[in-house]
Design a protein around this motif. Sequence first.
Motif, mmCIF file in Angstrom:
data_model
loop_
_atom_site.group_PDB
_atom_site.id
_atom_site.type_symbol
_atom_site.label_atom_id
_atom_site.label_comp_id
_atom_site.label_asym_id
_atom_site.label_seq_id
_atom_site.Cartn_x
_atom_site.Cartn_y
_atom_site.Cartn_z
ATOM 1 N N UNK A 9 -3.877 11.268 1.028
ATOM 2 C CA UNK A 9 -4.015 11.134 2.473
ATOM 3 C C UNK A 9 -4.934 9.952 2.748
ATOM 4 N N UNK A 10 -4.434 8.998 3.533
ATOM 5 C CA UNK A 10 -5.170 7.749 3.719
ATOM 6 C C UNK A 10 -5.241 7.391 5.194
ATOM 7 N N UNK A 11 -6.429 6.991 5.611
ATOM 8 C CA UNK A 11 -6.648 6.553 6.982
ATOM 9 C C UNK A 11 -7.237 5.156 6.960
ATOM 10 N N UNK A 12 -6.769 4.327 7.872
ATOM 11 C CA UNK A 12 -7.193 2.929 7.972
ATOM 12 C C UNK A 12 -7.837 2.702 9.334
ATOM 13 N N UNK A 13 -8.897 1.939 9.344
ATOM 14 C CA UNK A 13 -9.475 1.425 10.577
ATOM 15 C C UNK A 13 -9.344 -0.093 10.518
ATOM 16 N N UNK A 14 -8.814 -0.684 11.576
ATOM 17 C CA UNK A 14 -8.533 -2.122 11.584
ATOM 18 C C UNK A 14 -8.927 -2.720 12.922
ATOM 19 N N UNK A 15 -8.898 -4.051 12.994
ATOM 20 C CA UNK A 15 -9.257 -4.723 14.245
ATOM 21 C C UNK A 15 -8.041 -5.316 14.949
ATOM 22 N N UNK A 16 -6.858 -4.827 14.574
ATOM 23 C CA UNK A 16 -5.632 -5.281 15.226
ATOM 24 C C UNK A 16 -4.431 -4.539 14.693
ATOM 25 N N UNK A 17 -3.238 -4.841 15.215
ATOM 26 C CA UNK A 17 -2.053 -4.059 14.876
ATOM 27 C C UNK A 17 -1.392 -4.383 13.539
ATOM 28 N N UNK A 18 -1.636 -5.566 12.979
ATOM 29 C CA UNK A 18 -0.991 -5.930 11.713
ATOM 30 C C UNK A 18 -1.978 -6.671 10.812
ATOM 31 N N UNK A 19 -1.783 -6.542 9.483
ATOM 32 C CA UNK A 19 -2.648 -7.286 8.560
ATOM 33 C C UNK A 19 -2.259 -8.764 8.498
ATOM 34 N N UNK A 20 -3.222 -9.575 8.190
ATOM 35 C CA UNK A 20 -3.008 -11.022 8.115
ATOM 36 C C UNK A 20 -3.693 -11.679 9.284
ATOM 37 N N UNK A 21 -3.090 -11.601 10.476
ATOM 38 C CA UNK A 21 -3.800 -12.114 11.645
ATOM 39 C C UNK A 21 -5.028 -11.271 11.989
ATOM 40 N N UNK A 22 -5.001 -10.010 11.523
ATOM 41 C CA UNK A 22 -6.093 -9.072 11.769
ATOM 42 C C UNK A 22 -6.521 -8.473 10.429
ATOM 43 N N UNK A 23 -7.646 -7.787 10.430
ATOM 44 C CA UNK A 23 -8.229 -7.289 9.183
ATOM 45 C C UNK A 23 -8.295 -5.772 9.134
ATOM 46 N N UNK A 24 -8.153 -5.243 7.931
ATOM 47 C CA UNK A 24 -8.476 -3.846 7.688
ATOM 48 C C UNK A 24 -9.994 -3.796 7.541
ATOM 49 N N UNK A 25 -10.636 -3.034 8.402
ATOM 50 C CA UNK A 25 -12.096 -2.963 8.398
ATOM 51 C C UNK A 25 -12.609 -1.915 7.416
ATOM 52 N N UNK A 26 -11.848 -0.831 7.289
ATOM 53 C CA UNK A 26 -12.279 0.298 6.475
ATOM 54 C C UNK A 26 -11.056 1.126 6.133
ATOM 55 N N UNK A 27 -11.094 1.792 4.973
ATOM 56 C CA UNK A 27 -10.049 2.761 4.657
ATOM 57 C C UNK A 27 -10.646 3.851 3.793
ATOM 58 N N UNK A 107 -0.872 2.943 8.745
ATOM 59 C CA UNK A 107 -1.833 2.959 7.640
ATOM 60 C C UNK A 107 -1.245 2.338 6.374
ATOM 61 N N UNK A 108 0.014 2.684 6.054
ATOM 62 C CA UNK A 108 0.644 2.144 4.851
ATOM 63 C C UNK A 108 0.817 0.634 4.954
ATOM 64 N N UNK A 109 1.152 0.131 6.136
ATOM 65 C CA UNK A 109 1.324 -1.309 6.334
ATOM 66 C C UNK A 109 0.093 -2.070 5.849
ATOM 67 N N UNK A 110 -1.094 -1.623 6.269
ATOM 68 C CA UNK A 110 -2.324 -2.293 5.870
ATOM 69 C C UNK A 110 -2.624 -2.096 4.383
ATOM 70 N N UNK A 111 -2.545 -0.869 3.910
ATOM 71 C CA UNK A 111 -2.901 -0.595 2.513
ATOM 72 C C UNK A 111 -1.953 -1.317 1.565
ATOM 73 N N UNK A 112 -0.665 -1.269 1.836
ATOM 74 C CA UNK A 112 0.311 -1.942 0.973
ATOM 75 C C UNK A 112 0.074 -3.456 0.962
ATOM 76 N N UNK A 113 -0.115 -4.043 2.141
ATOM 77 C CA UNK A 113 -0.336 -5.485 2.243
ATOM 78 C C UNK A 113 -1.581 -5.892 1.453
ATOM 79 N N UNK A 114 -2.666 -5.145 1.637
ATOM 80 C CA UNK A 114 -3.911 -5.456 0.928
ATOM 81 C C UNK A 114 -3.773 -5.237 -0.580
ATOM 82 N N UNK A 115 -3.085 -4.178 -1.006
ATOM 83 C CA UNK A 115 -2.889 -3.954 -2.446
ATOM 84 C C UNK A 115 -2.093 -5.093 -3.078
ATOM 85 N N UNK A 116 -0.998 -5.485 -2.438
ATOM 86 C CA UNK A 116 -0.172 -6.561 -2.997
ATOM 87 C C UNK A 116 -0.956 -7.871 -3.012
ATOM 88 N N UNK A 117 -1.623 -8.188 -1.921
ATOM 89 C CA UNK A 117 -2.345 -9.459 -1.843
ATOM 90 C C UNK A 117 -3.519 -9.532 -2.815
#
Length: 193
Positions: A9-27, A107-117
């Motif tokens: 179970x994973x929760x993401x806190x971010x500063x915008x709707x998508x990763x790249x232009x915006x950042x995952x702040x916490x997970x 949540x998966x959008x951010x985590x997957x993007x960050x894991x791959x990158x």
Amino acid sequence: MARPEIYVSTDVEADGPIPGPHSMLSFGSAAYTAGGELVATFSANLATLPDARGDDATMAWWATQPAAWAACRADQQDPAAAMVAYRSWLDQLPGKPVFVGYPAAYDFLFVYWYLIRFAGASPFSHSALDIKTYAMALLGTDYRATTKRRMPRAWFADLPHSHVALDDAIEQGALFCAMLAANPRRPTNGGAS
């Protein structure tokens, strides 16, 4: 014998709707067995991406959450170091990790993007399990009508929903495990299938 599934179970806190232009702040991630045992947790606050910036609407919402904002900005880590550590944590879980989110699409959008990158691969592969969709199937309701207010109270533990990533991951993981237990069609052999 196949490795059992571990529901992460994973929760993401971010500063915008998508990763790249915006950042995952916490997970935060809370790993549960099919029987509802919390076996491990992981959380990290991340430094923002170099050329990213906060989305105006998202930052206006954050202004209404000062305690959660302060929590997600404390002890920031470099995203590359955090995601490599997270991938290692996932690889060491006592089963095959299954991403669980509410909503999983965000949540998966951010985590997957960050894991791959930053870590080069995702132990979750390309898939995620959405708690709301699972509830829809269990309750026989339309998707948009499937809200927490309409879910059985017995599914909810007395846990905080604070917008602190790990708190919310633990809370929604307990909810998901209660739903698994309530599924009359699910095998009761410890989660093996």
